[in-house]
Design an enzyme around this catalytic site. Sequence first.
Site, PDB file in Angstrom:
ATOM      1  N   GLY C 148      -0.338  -3.482  -4.357  1.00  0.00           N
ATOM      2  CA  GLY C 148      -0.910  -3.136  -3.070  1.00  0.00           C
ATOM      3  C   GLY C 148      -2.422  -3.240  -3.118  1.00  0.00           C
ATOM      4  N   CYS C 149      -3.039  -3.388  -1.961  1.00  0.00           N
ATOM      5  CA  CYS C 149      -4.487  -3.586  -1.924  1.00  0.00           C
ATOM      6  C   CYS C 149      -5.226  -2.345  -2.426  1.00  0.00           C
ATOM      7  CB  CYS C 149      -4.944  -3.970  -0.523  1.00  0.00           C
ATOM      8  SG  CYS C 149      -4.340  -2.891   0.784  1.00  0.00           S
ATOM      9  N   TYR C 150      -4.788  -1.155  -1.979  1.00  0.00           N
ATOM     10  CA  TYR C 150      -5.444   0.063  -2.461  1.00  0.00           C
ATOM     11  C   TYR C 150      -5.211   0.268  -3.965  1.00  0.00           C
ATOM     12  CZ  TYR C 150      -6.110   1.818   2.389  1.00  0.00           C
ATOM     13  OH  TYR C 150      -6.486   2.008   3.687  1.00  0.00           O
ATOM     14  N   ALA C 153      -7.448  -1.952  -6.287  1.00  0.00           N
ATOM     15  CA  ALA C 153      -8.822  -1.471  -6.456  1.00  0.00           C
ATOM     16  C   ALA C 153      -8.872  -0.173  -7.255  1.00  0.00           C
ATOM     17  CB  ALA C 153      -9.473  -1.268  -5.079  1.00  0.00           C
TER      18      ALA C 153
END
Lengths: 343, 343, 343, 343
Positions: C148-150, C153
């Site tokens: 996932g994008c979160y 990061a």
Amino acid sequence: MSYRVGIINVTGFAGIEAARLLLNHPEARIVAATGRSLAGKRLAEAFPALRPYRDLMITAEIDASVDVVFSALPTGESAKACLPFINAGVKCIDVAADFRLREPGAFEQWIGGGQPHPAPELLSEAVYGLPELNRDRIVAARIVANPGCYPAASVLALAPAFAAGLVTEQVVVDAKSGISGAGRGTGGGYSYSEVNEDTSAYKIASHNHQPEIQQELAALREGPAPKVTFVPHLVPMTRGIHATCYAPLSGRASQREVDDVYREFYDAAPFTAVVDSPPHTKHTLGNNMCLVHPVVDERNGMLVSIGVLDNLVKGAAGQAIENMNLMLGLDQTAGLDLAAVYP
Amino acid sequence: MSYRVGIINVTGFAGIEAARLLLNHPEARIVAATGRSLAGKRLAEAFPALRPYRDLMITAEIDASVDVVFSALPTGESAKACLPFINAGVKCIDVAADFRLREPGAFEQWIGGGQPHPAPELLSEAVYGLPELNRDRIVAARIVANPGCYPAASVLALAPAFAAGLVTEQVVVDAKSGISGAGRGTGGGYSYSEVNEDTSAYKIASHNHQPEIQQELAALREGPAPKVTFVPHLVPMTRGIHATCYAPLSGRASQREVDDVYREFYDAAPFTAVVDSPPHTKHTLGNNMCLVHPVVDERNGMLVSIGVLDNLVKGAAGQAIENMNLMLGLDQTAGLDLAAVYP
Amino acid sequence: MSYRVGIINVTGFAGIEAARLLLNHPEARIVAATGRSLAGKRLAEAFPALRPYRDLMITAEIDASVDVVFSALPTGESAKACLPFINAGVKCIDVAADFRLREPGAFEQWIGGGQPHPAPELLSEAVYGLPELNRDRIVAARIVANPGCYPAASVLALAPAFAAGLVTEQVVVDAKSGISGAGRGTGGGYSYSEVNEDTSAYKIASHNHQPEIQQELAALREGPAPKVTFVPHLVPMTRGIHATCYAPLSGRASQREVDDVYREFYDAAPFTAVVDSPPHTKHTLGNNMCLVHPVVDERNGMLVSIGVLDNLVKGAAGQAIENMNLMLGLDQTAGLDLAAVYP
Amino acid sequence: MSYRVGIINVTGFAGIEAARLLLNHPEARIVAATGRSLAGKRLAEAFPALRPYRDLMITAEIDASVDVVFSALPTGESAKACLPFINAGVKCIDVAADFRLREPGAFEQWIGGGQPHPAPELLSEAVYGLPELNRDRIVAARIVANPGCYPAASVLALAPAFAAGLVTEQVVVDAKSGISGAGRGTGGGYSYSEVNEDTSAYKIASHNHQPEIQQELAALREGPAPKVTFVPHLVPMTRGIHATCYAPLSGRASQREVDDVYREFYDAAPFTAVVDSPPHTKHTLGNNMCLVHPVVDERNGMLVSIGVLDNLVKGAAGQAIENMNLMLGLDQTAGLDLAAVYP
């Protein structure tokens, strides 16, 4: 009857906003307003947004008798400019940070760039201007230190939990600000092309609002001093502060108990509201509200509490007017019962 | 004494803005406000930005006696909703386009999607609500057709030149609008990710504001009918209209002569100002000003004239309140003497 | 020689971005791409930004033989669509969340809305596609669960500290995302006028990326399970994730020691860089970089570590291509050695 | 084989963009790049977005042998810096305006602030670098004057109509630009807080792109000189030009006839496409396309023609690379066959 207001440095964003809001005030009006590079121009000419001020001249010095003075000078330059007014018995509201940190040496370390405070004897007298915490002392104050935009949102988000002992002292405040928080005339670092479509942090755990938040939380209860890790961020919008605060729960507290504590704490506050869903900064754009939303993360034993406000209103000029109202014996909400600008 | 206002469809952006602005009005207040999907909620609950309306319920129908009614329904649905109020002698301001085009058949062609107007006999009675042109008739009107946001800016930019015969009839209006002009709940076409960082035109020379601009310019002088090529654009901001208008000069006119014509034309207008440098939409954000800036392009014999305003204020709700003030015999500026929100 | 790629649901933002990036790939090309409402249109016609795809038709089903398939379907619908390809021996990269949570029941609880996973026997086989942690296993994988994008990061910001035992298990992740993270066609909640000039949190401590971050941090070391309080926010920009992570230091660690740990950890990673000043999301716009910046807050014994990336590149389509490169035995950076778009 | 490129002033936005795009070029690479304040830094260090340039040093002067040089210096300073390279036989592409206006005295009047051109004898030799009009001459050129961002969009929108005699000579060009057009380091006037949520015009009918557009339209046909009223506007986005052009039709021309003329004119152009619906600037963000959309306003006898492009790509650095390709005998599209970044 109309009280006479002077604004020192009307040409910064906080000064401009004070001028906008005071237009709406039933019992106070600006009679003098200073600026540096723009002295000699009419306020409406310098800032077309302030069109109703067609007759008010920007001057180098406050050149009229005033009942109250706002200083919107940059932090570090403000205290000196306030002193003559304080000495003359004019009620003084410092929108800069110069009177906020009461501990001796804190100004020198965090704000003054190594220079000592010009009037350290006044630091203990100045009242931190958050009426949700200090209403009675503001009513009686000669000098009010208007809160910083980040601390206003953060302290209001955390105060009920701190006062009630719901959380431990290790706090994280992750705050997001619109770009106007950087001020007017701050040059190349905030050019549109570079700031638009960008999010970044700055002054990580080293911003002068960190000791300010700690000081105000510490005042709420006995016990170990709060340890606040404060990280400010810039997000691409003009106005708005969104402070997301994290504090480990000291015991078991249900969402309902936390809600009750918060609602009772702010029951009488006209400008801080506890809301049921995540608040949007845009819902406070241009008005004096702070919206607070506490959430219990049961899985991890953590309180998440959010405070949002408009950095130029409840975070600066609106708060200053609210403080003025109290200092002058007016209704706390005079001139401030506004809707936000939406959309 | 306080006049009683009803708002039909308070839940669109123009309705929300009327509610925001009326909070500030010394002699009028909202006593009833309708909405469809949100009926049964308090206004402050549906729109947290309208926090001071904690007690006003959104209802399905206007359920109180009112002195004046604003309709902020979508164009094409508004006239029908206004009729009962008009018939009952309530002063009516239609913020939609339904009463604007006076020529028989124009509603059917441009607005009604082939349906005829529900009350064509009222079209000649309705007054186009631009006080800069029609002040006396608005004072006496039962029905005011509040101007469209694009026409308000465009007609105010061109009216002095047209009335004075300075320009020919072939006009180009290139208008740029913030996205709120598309209305609330307009779905996928205006999602942030697709509209942000984008400029585009739409309804090129086919928008219903084209005949509206033509009609109002035609009313300013005898002679050949104006031919207006109108192209609206969306630019990535929430509020603001910037109309750049181009009209060939019919003779030689100097910049100074044009300025004089414009300043004299708007000498008594409280909300339209002729300015000396290119105006910014942001200088009108949230207030009722229209800023006009005419420039003579001598090389090409062309008049360029710019009008800027906030589409939700002078282009909708603020204009409606200005019209209400006139219809009720109040000061034209009551509740509207505001600074713009800046920055 | 060119590998043949199929994209399931090319019409979402991740699918569009995969198409953009694969144009640049020296050894792979799209031969089939599906969509639902847009099936039957050419890709370049449906999305003018993808102009070079003048000949590629959007189809209802993958209708060509492919070496690798990306699924960019919404979470919860993706696993089912991947199964036929997995069974047919086609390498599969799921950009959705369906294969990410390995614990039995986690899909049902967090992702599937109460429905069980359609192929739970594959969950333990699927490899979490973060090459910085799992490079060798990705090389050998049949199924990659693209992060996932979160979590991409956040995990990259925290992994070195976790693996080295520098921090305790109680973690706060405060993440800020551009609006494109909400996906295409997500309707009214993300209209420009409502989202612009706004910051807000959502799914506070209840987003399905919370267990994903926990799972990946847990895999880095023995000991008590990480407790992650994860709060996502939307900020008004199209692209970008800024994850600010907070974890109490378990002992004394200097800034220099932390920097050394981080730099060594990412020494061989082509797309994660440790930087010396607070990173800007804009510095990764359109490329596959993740920029990491750890800061020791000595006063409070806290590690603050920031990870920024483009949610559609390193947070979705670029990461998928990086995984594809590894699965196909290509250079890890093939097609991805790009500058960010600046400004 | 790889051609060696030098970039004078790589630190402006056009220079940065040239560096980004050249990364992608199969047959050319940057071997030297100058800057002033940033000389001595690595390019990737000065601009983290250009991370792949880890080894390229910014220098005070071009310090390597080059086959072609781009000057991205500010207009008025560029010609002087190009002269040594031109004299040494290096192919030169001037991204500034210094070689664009061929008429003697035009440089002095419009560009040089009263100073004469440093090499007026070269003005007639320099080729205006719009391959859609001047392909063969660019192939043979020593000096190419790369078009301005506004003229590129405007001339491409109008050229087919002009060349075919469809319109009269009185033209209006209303152009909207993203803020990056103002350049890097342009200081206070473009700060985020002041430019965001704002649209404004500037240099009304007095911008140096006005004579540039006139000159290029004049070259397309005999007859009276074009009279172009050009008004540029800033809209709040980083990149993008939207030129809306208005020209009275000289006779009756149907939409179909106009479409045919346009499509035939651009039939062989790889980077200009005639589109069927109003184009969006965002559909060209980051790539070298110009999208053109002509519309006949039959009611008013007016041609409306729109051109959109990315001011830093087809309006600057991408166009320069396209010109370089032609001058070096490479494929016109080498390195430029890109999708736009969307959303």
